[in-house]
Design an enzyme around this catalytic site. Structure first.
Site, mmCIF file in Angstrom:
data_model
loop_
_atom_site.group_PDB
_atom_site.id
_atom_site.type_symbol
_atom_site.label_atom_id
_atom_site.label_comp_id
_atom_site.label_asym_id
_atom_site.label_seq_id
_atom_site.Cartn_x
_atom_site.Cartn_y
_atom_site.Cartn_z
ATOM 1 C CG ASN A 189 -0.134 1.075 12.770
ATOM 2 O OD1 ASN A 189 0.673 0.221 13.112
ATOM 3 N ND2 ASN A 189 -1.147 0.809 11.966
ATOM 4 C CG HIS A 216 -1.591 -2.647 2.425
ATOM 5 N ND1 HIS A 216 -2.839 -2.252 1.988
ATOM 6 C CD2 HIS A 216 -1.677 -2.778 3.774
ATOM 7 C CE1 HIS A 216 -3.644 -2.129 3.026
ATOM 8 N NE2 HIS A 216 -2.969 -2.440 4.121
ATOM 9 C CD GLU A 244 3.486 -2.538 2.175
ATOM 10 O OE1 GLU A 244 3.471 -1.961 3.277
ATOM 11 O OE2 GLU A 244 3.017 -3.672 1.988
ATOM 12 C CB SER A 281 2.061 -3.131 6.836
ATOM 13 O OG SER A 281 1.555 -4.113 5.964
ATOM 14 C CG ASP A 299 1.800 2.187 0.735
ATOM 15 O OD1 ASP A 299 1.746 3.241 1.390
ATOM 16 O OD2 ASP A 299 1.202 1.151 1.059
ATOM 17 C CG HIS A 330 3.524 0.918 8.111
ATOM 18 N ND1 HIS A 330 2.866 0.810 9.322
ATOM 19 C CD2 HIS A 330 2.704 0.371 7.193
ATOM 20 C CE1 HIS A 330 1.702 0.207 9.136
ATOM 21 N NE2 HIS A 330 1.582 -0.073 7.852
ATOM 22 C CE LYS A 339 -0.803 2.664 8.554
ATOM 23 N NZ LYS A 339 -1.872 2.761 7.518
#
Length: 383
Positions: A46, A131, A173, A177, A202, A205, A236
């Site tokens: 990541n 997630h 998100e 992910s 969130d 990523h 990440k």
């Protein structure tokens, strides 16, 4: 015999090709990984910008440990500096640091709805592909949990319209992910406003890899309306560890009173906070790395299309190939390892049943030859 169920469950996992194992990594960069004295091309990292390979230079000495909770004596100048910098960059009123993104996500949701009387009149609306930390937080809170179909704004709108809850929290998100696609943030923000709801994003990523200066999925909204709660993680693209929750001063003050993870955990290491701040400042001007990452993503997608490899609709560094069967996915990953390619076979319960996949992650450190090599052997591995 007591605890016989442990062996029963382990055997069931093994039989279903779902048993998880750890691998001792001797050395890893964003491009390569060495396991059992063999070096592979690493397509499971990541570290999207390849910053993990670069040393961070700091002036002066920095303590390794914070020695106590942030609410005792653990909140030090280095942590405050990191929080202030992030608040200034995004325009939030306050922030608080956590030692992991999982802790940040789950504890914020639990703490927000810790008042049982208020929670009875509250509802959490979550994307079905969110997630595990977000789902767990909602399941362990006192508020009702309502799921909506992945990125389906009509379904979310319907759920919101039917809800009689006074306190509504929408959670998504920024970049998903396991699928690599992005949330429709503009529509989420509009729906939150229309239904007098809060929005929590969130962006684990997205932060570092997306945005003109690497501030992530929400950077384009900084001069407009930001999510009420933004969670960014440092493990990440920042190639560090820990996380930060940003929001209004009143919200963060509330978290300081009721967030048990924050209250009863040793605060983030001052050394880690200093390193992370220095790295984020470097990310702000890392246009060359983001350009290289985007070029690598485009190259992989082009080669995959040429070789008729079905990849998901993702324009980010996460490029999954869904094979369905867990056993087949494991076999494909093993075939790739034989060709010097390290890829992760993602299986249930991380993803839904019959959606096991090879999760390819591209970084700025990969070369065109690396990606060409990957695609060449993917063809045979998934045939």
């Amino acid at each position: 015999m007591p605890f016989d169920f442990i062996n029963t469950h382990l055997q069931a996992r093994l039989q279903d090709a779902l048993l998880r194992k750890r691998h001792v990594v001797q050395h890893a960069t964003a491009r390569t990984i060495t396991v059992n004295n063999k070096t592979y091309l690493n397509f499971a990292s990541n570290d999207y910008l390849g910053f993990g390979d670069e040393a961070v230079k700091l002036n002066g000495s920095h303590a390794l440990g914070s020695h106590s909770s942030a609410l005792v004596t653990g909140y030090q100048a280095q942590q405050k500096a990191l929080e202030q910098y992030l608040c200034e960059q995004f325009g939030y009123g306050a922030a608080m640091l956590f030692n992991s993104g999982f802790s940040a996500n789950s504890s914020v949701i639990k703490a927000l709805f810790q008042d049982k009387a208020a929670a009875q009149n509250s509802a959490i609306f979550q994307d079905k592909l969110n997630h595990a930390s977000l789902i767990d937080g909602a399941m362990h809170s006192n508020a009702a949990l309502v799921r909506f179909n992945h990125n389906d704004m009509n379904h979310l709108r319907s759920r919101l319209e039917k809800s009689k809850a006074q306190n509504k929290l929408i959670i998504s998100e920024g970049v998903f992910s396991m699928d690599g696609d992005s949330a429709p943030l503009e529509e989420l923000l509009a729906l939150a406003k229309q239904h007098n709801a809060w929005l929590m994003i969130d962006d684990a990523h997205g932060f570092g890899a997306l945005g003109k200066t690497g501030l992530g999925s929400c950077e384009v909204f900084i001069t407009q309306t930001l999510p009420d709660i933004l969670v960014i993680t440092f493990g990440k693209a920042v190639a560090s560890s820990g996380a930060c929750v940003l929001g209004s001063k009143q919200f963060i003050d509330y978290m300081l009173q009721f967030n048990r993870d924050y209250t009863y955990s040793t605060a983030m290491s001052p050394l880690m906070a200093s390193h992370t701040l220095a790295r984020i400042k470097s990310i702000k001007t890392a246009d060359d790395k983001r350009d290289k990452l985007n070029a690598n993503i485009a190259l992989f997608k082009q080669l995959a299309k040429t070789h008729k490899i079905a990849v998901m609709e993702s324009n980010t560094a996460i490029q999954p190939i869904v094979l369905g069967c867990a056993e087949q996915t494991l076999q494909a990953a093993d075939k790739l390892k034989q060709q010097g390619i390290w890829l992760t076979a993602i299986r249930p319960p991380t993803v839904a049943h019959n959606t096991s996949r090879l999760r390819i992650t591209l970084t700025a450190a990969h070369t065109e030859q690396d990606i060409t090599h990957l695609v060449k052997y993917l063809v045979g591995a998934i045939a």
